[in-house]
Every structure is written in C-alpha cells, then in structure tokens.
Design a protein around this motif. Structure first.
Motif, PDB file in Angstrom:
ATOM      1  N   THR A 251     -94.455  -7.162  59.126  1.00  0.00           N
ATOM      2  CA  THR A 251     -94.260  -6.376  57.908  1.00  0.00           C
ATOM      3  C   THR A 251     -92.787  -6.437  57.522  1.00  0.00           C
ATOM      4  O   THR A 251     -91.929  -6.758  58.337  1.00  0.00           O
ATOM      5  CB  THR A 251     -94.645  -4.897  58.104  1.00  0.00           C
ATOM      6  OG1 THR A 251     -93.785  -4.311  59.086  1.00  0.00           O
ATOM      7  CG2 THR A 251     -96.092  -4.752  58.552  1.00  0.00           C
ATOM      8  N   GLN A 254     -92.158  -0.670  53.587  1.00  0.00           N
ATOM      9  CA  GLN A 254     -92.685   0.601  54.079  1.00  0.00           C
ATOM     10  C   GLN A 254     -94.194   0.696  53.865  1.00  0.00           C
ATOM     11  O   GLN A 254     -94.929   1.123  54.767  1.00  0.00           O
ATOM     12  CB  GLN A 254     -91.994   1.773  53.378  1.00  0.00           C
ATOM     13  CG  GLN A 254     -90.507   1.901  53.727  1.00  0.00           C
ATOM     14  CD  GLN A 254     -89.849   3.056  53.007  1.00  0.00           C
ATOM     15  OE1 GLN A 254     -89.665   4.121  53.584  1.00  0.00           O
ATOM     16  NE2 GLN A 254     -89.500   2.851  51.740  1.00  0.00           N
ATOM     17  N   ALA A 257     -95.976  -1.457  56.340  1.00  0.00           N
ATOM     18  CA  ALA A 257     -95.884  -0.893  57.683  1.00  0.00           C
ATOM     19  C   ALA A 257     -96.873   0.254  57.845  1.00  0.00           C
ATOM     20  O   ALA A 257     -97.556   0.369  58.879  1.00  0.00           O
ATOM     21  CB  ALA A 257     -94.464  -0.409  57.948  1.00  0.00           C
ATOM     22  N   LEU A 268     -94.942  -3.359  65.106  1.00  0.00           N
ATOM     23  CA  LEU A 268     -94.484  -3.965  63.859  1.00  0.00           C
ATOM     24  C   LEU A 268     -93.471  -5.049  64.183  1.00  0.00           C
ATOM     25  O   LEU A 268     -92.450  -4.778  64.818  1.00  0.00           O
ATOM     26  CB  LEU A 268     -93.829  -2.914  62.952  1.00  0.00           C
ATOM     27  CG  LEU A 268     -94.686  -1.701  62.564  1.00  0.00           C
ATOM     28  CD1 LEU A 268     -93.853  -0.724  61.736  1.00  0.00           C
ATOM     29  CD2 LEU A 268     -95.930  -2.124  61.792  1.00  0.00           C
ATOM     30  N   GLY A 271     -90.632  -4.894  61.062  1.00  0.00           N
ATOM     31  CA  GLY A 271     -90.611  -3.491  60.661  1.00  0.00           C
ATOM     32  C   GLY A 271     -90.386  -3.334  59.183  1.00  0.00           C
ATOM     33  O   GLY A 271     -91.159  -3.833  58.364  1.00  0.00           O
ATOM     34  N   VAL A 272     -89.317  -2.628  58.802  1.00  0.00           N
ATOM     35  CA  VAL A 272     -88.950  -2.458  57.395  1.00  0.00           C
ATOM     36  C   VAL A 272     -87.561  -3.054  57.229  1.00  0.00           C
ATOM     37  O   VAL A 272     -86.597  -2.576  57.827  1.00  0.00           O
ATOM     38  CB  VAL A 272     -88.946  -0.969  56.983  1.00  0.00           C
ATOM     39  CG1 VAL A 272     -88.553  -0.827  55.513  1.00  0.00           C
ATOM     40  CG2 VAL A 272     -90.311  -0.344  57.239  1.00  0.00           C
ATOM     41  N   TYR A 293     -91.402  -1.129  67.618  1.00  0.00           N
ATOM     42  CA  TYR A 293     -90.704  -1.663  66.452  1.00  0.00           C
ATOM     43  C   TYR A 293     -89.788  -2.781  66.937  1.00  0.00           C
ATOM     44  O   TYR A 293     -88.910  -2.566  67.769  1.00  0.00           O
ATOM     45  CB  TYR A 293     -89.896  -0.535  65.823  1.00  0.00           C
ATOM     46  CG  TYR A 293     -89.236  -0.803  64.489  1.00  0.00           C
ATOM     47  CD1 TYR A 293     -89.810  -0.334  63.311  1.00  0.00           C
ATOM     48  CD2 TYR A 293     -88.012  -1.467  64.410  1.00  0.00           C
ATOM     49  CE1 TYR A 293     -89.177  -0.534  62.083  1.00  0.00           C
ATOM     50  CE2 TYR A 293     -87.386  -1.662  63.182  1.00  0.00           C
ATOM     51  CZ  TYR A 293     -87.972  -1.197  62.029  1.00  0.00           C
ATOM     52  OH  TYR A 293     -87.352  -1.389  60.811  1.00  0.00           O
TER      53      TYR A 293
END
Length: 417
Positions: A251, A254, A257, A268, A271-272, A293
C-alpha cells in the motif's frame, strides 16, 4: 568450522564437554534490548545453547574482546532477480549463473543473514531457496512469497514490466476474479511459499474503485491505476490464512492501508508513503489488528511524508519490520539494508528500536520465532560487531564476524584478534 575461520581451538581444557563454538566476553543486544554486562554465547548444532555471564568452553572460541553480539539482520522486503536484465529463459539462466551468487554473498558480507523475497519469479526463487537450503548455493537464509499478486493491468505488471511481457508473466500474477485469486493463492501454497504478497495498487479498469496516479522517479508523469477491489483483496487474504500463511499487502495510501487491514491483512508493505498520515484512527486500527508496518525508506524516502509517517506509527507502538525494497540496478545488496536502518534512525526511531525491527520484529513479520533473538534454542545467526550499535546505528557497519546457522560465514577481523 576451521582454524582459518578465525576461531581458536580449545584442545586441552578439562571439565564438562565443550560446546561447538563459544563467543567469549561480548556485550549483547538480544533482539529486544541490550543486556547489562558481558556474556559468553555458546552454540551447539546450529542453535544457541547458552547465554551466560559465567565463562563457557568451546571446541572453538571467538574472543569478542568486549565487542557486541546481536542477531543477524533480517531484510523482509527484497527483490533478487534483475527486473531489467531478465526478459527470457536465456537471460534468466545467465542471471542465475553469473549474477545471483555474488548478490547473495553481498547480503552476508553486510551482516544480513535472512532475506524475504516478495515478488520474484516463483519457479526461480523457490529453486534458489532449495539450493541455499541444500548448501549447493551460498547465501543468507531465503524466504519467498513467489510472484506478487496484483489486479489485471495493475502495479507492477503495467509499470515495471510494461515493456517486458515475458517477465510480467513470471514476476507478477494478474487476477480479476475472486475464484481466480483464491485458486492462485492455494497454488502458491501447494508450491511451498513462505508467505503471500498482494498489491493493492492495480486492478481491472472496470472494478469501480477510485483511480490512483502511481508516481515513481522512473515514471515522472505517473501511471493511472485502480486499486485491487476489496472483494478480491479479502478473498486472497482469506485463502492465505486458510493455508496458514501470513499475507502482507503493498500500500501507499491511507485509504488502501485501511482497506487492507479491514480485509484481514497481517502487514503493510511500504505503509503510507505518498501522503501524510493524518487519520489517527488508522493507527489505532493497526494496533488493534497487530499489523506489522514495513516502511522501506530506502526506496520511499524520496516521498516527503514517508519519514514522518514512520515516526507516528513507531511512536504509537505499531510493530515495525525492517525491509529495504532492494532490487537490482540501484545501490548494493546488503549495503541497502544497512542504509535502511540508518534512514529509520533519521526518521527518529532510536537505534535500539531499529535493531529490534531488523531482528525480533522482522522474525515476527516472517513468522520465524526461531530467528531474530539471542537466546537458548534460537538459530545461531549472529553478528560480532566491534562497537555498540545501540549507541550509534552506524556501528552495524563495523562488522567483525557473521555466523550463519552456527558456522562462521564471514570473518573480517584482523588476524591479531
């Protein structure tokens, strides 16, 4: 183990039978924290037998001389096969014969004793794993997901492999239906993969999901994609869990995710990264679901929000795993992993937090509780360092010795030591 490894031979001592190997008088980072005082670490049969404040005897002994011992580093996100050079059976064979052994050796040279491949051609990477396990090929312990699973015309199929159809069919698997993704996950499980990787960025254009402009320095104008539909995401995760496999999801946003976590993902990847993490309830969701993460700053540090997002999730107590997203063509295998650790400290994680992310935290991500900790019964994958890595993360570069599965794999110490 031989005299040439740098370990001394204990031939005439009396008392209890000696261990196969003893590392004497070392400070210890055990995968979670630094232990107070000096210890002897004993190894028998490829496993740690004792961590003792009292002296121990070994058939072979290494004097750490007050240096540091820690678990071997685990990089949970790498791509071994060269996505540019491999474009047919001949080039793939040439890569495996001429390039791959050197790249594997580089990981060990930098203290990385376990790597997790997350998107290499399934047949090739599983054969490489078998060769390493059998001792036919040297290198770190290798875990593998096989190909990455994406949506029809998704990332990386139409981005990285848009002009390489032969590799596209092998490095990625494109799906556009629930039954198809379930069958594919079960097929990979039948082949013995260690985990499953799904990519949320990418799906068939008729999925109805919001479009996303995928940006990368190699594609400055962006590539428009649609996220993997939630029904397929959920089906892939459920199929993986049915086979006892951990499922992580690539990902960058947001919203993606959140979708992945709510669909049941275990972790993830990235992550972001492309936007600031402003949704605090998303961090709460990570904590509630025990998400791992993996920030991959080595590749994502160009995004201005990536460090700040890592800082937020780490401060909240989210599980963090070290993963560099190393791939052929940029940097140096192994060295990239060390740079990842340094970037994580630059994001204001403490050295001890980063060391844990690269050892016990990474072992959690890989579901390998036998790795990542200096404790009796664990695999003897160990680093002997000349300086304290908990004081300065750069000291992971001051490497004296790498022990893999109880055997000295790399010895960089001066002969006088």
């Amino acid at each position: 183990m031989t005299q040439q490894s740098g370990a001394t031979v204990n031939a005439g001592a009396h008392g209890p039978a000696p261990y196969d190997l003893v590392i004497r008088r070392a400070h210890v980072f055990d995968g979670h924290r630094a232990l107070a005082g000096l210890y002897d670490i004993a190894v028998d049969g490829g496993k740690i037998a004792s961590v003792s404040a009292d002296p121990l005897r070994g058939t072979r002994e290494v004097d750490a001389a007050g240096g540091w011992v820690m678990p071997g580093l685990i990089d949970t996100h790498v791509h071994l096969y060269d996505v540019r050079a491999v474009s047919g059976p001949d080039s793939m064979r040439a890569f495996e014969d001429n390039e791959l052994p050197r790249k594997l050796g580089l990981f060990l040279d930098h203290g990385v004793t376990t790597i997790k491949s997350v998107g290499d051609p399934t047949g090739g990477i599983l054969e490489t794993r078998s060769k390493i396990a059998a001792g036919v090929l040297g290198g770190p312990r290798l875990l593998a997901t096989g190909c990455g699973i994406t949506g029809r015309d998704g990332h990386p199929a139409t981005t990285v492999f848009g002009d390489n159809p032969w590799a596209r069919e092998r490095f990625t698997a494109e799906v556009d239906g629930v039954r198809q993704i379930r069958d594919l996950v079960h097929h990979l499980a039948d082949r013995g993969v260690d985990a499953i990787k799904l990519l949320s960025e990418g799906a068939c254009a008729h999925s109805g999901g919001p479009t996303y402009l995928w940006r990368n320095p190699a594609f400055p104008d962006g590539v428009e994609l649609v996220r993997l539909p939630v029904a397929l995401l959920r089906a892939g995760i459920e199929a993986g869990h049915e086979r006892g496999l951990r499922v992580t999801v690539h990902t960058t946003q947001q919203a993606a995710a959140r979708e992945a976590i709510e669909a049941g993902a275990d972790g993830l990847e990235h992550g972001v990264t492309i936007e600031p993490l402003t949704d605090h309830s998303l961090i709460d969701l990570m904590l509630e679901h025990g998400i791992t993460y993996t920030p991959t700053l080595w590749i994502d540090d160009a995004h201005p929000d990536a460090r700040g997002n890592l800082r937020k999730v780490a401060a909240a107590g989210v599980h963090i795993a070290l993963g560099s997203d190393t791939f052929s063509g940029r940097g140096l295998f192994g060295a990239n992993t060390l740079e990842e650790a340094e970037l994580m400290v630059a994001a204001r994680m403490t050295p001890a937090q980063v060391l844990a992310a690269g050892t016990s935290g990474a072992s959690r991500q890989c579901v390998r509780p036998d790795l990542g900790t200096v404790a009796p019964g664990k695999r003897a994958d160990l680093l002997v360092l000349n300086a304290d890595p908990t004081a300065d993360i750069g000291n992971i570069r001051d490497l004296g010795m790498v022990i893999l599965n109880g055997e000295v794999a790399v010895d960089k110490r001066r002969p006088s030591l």
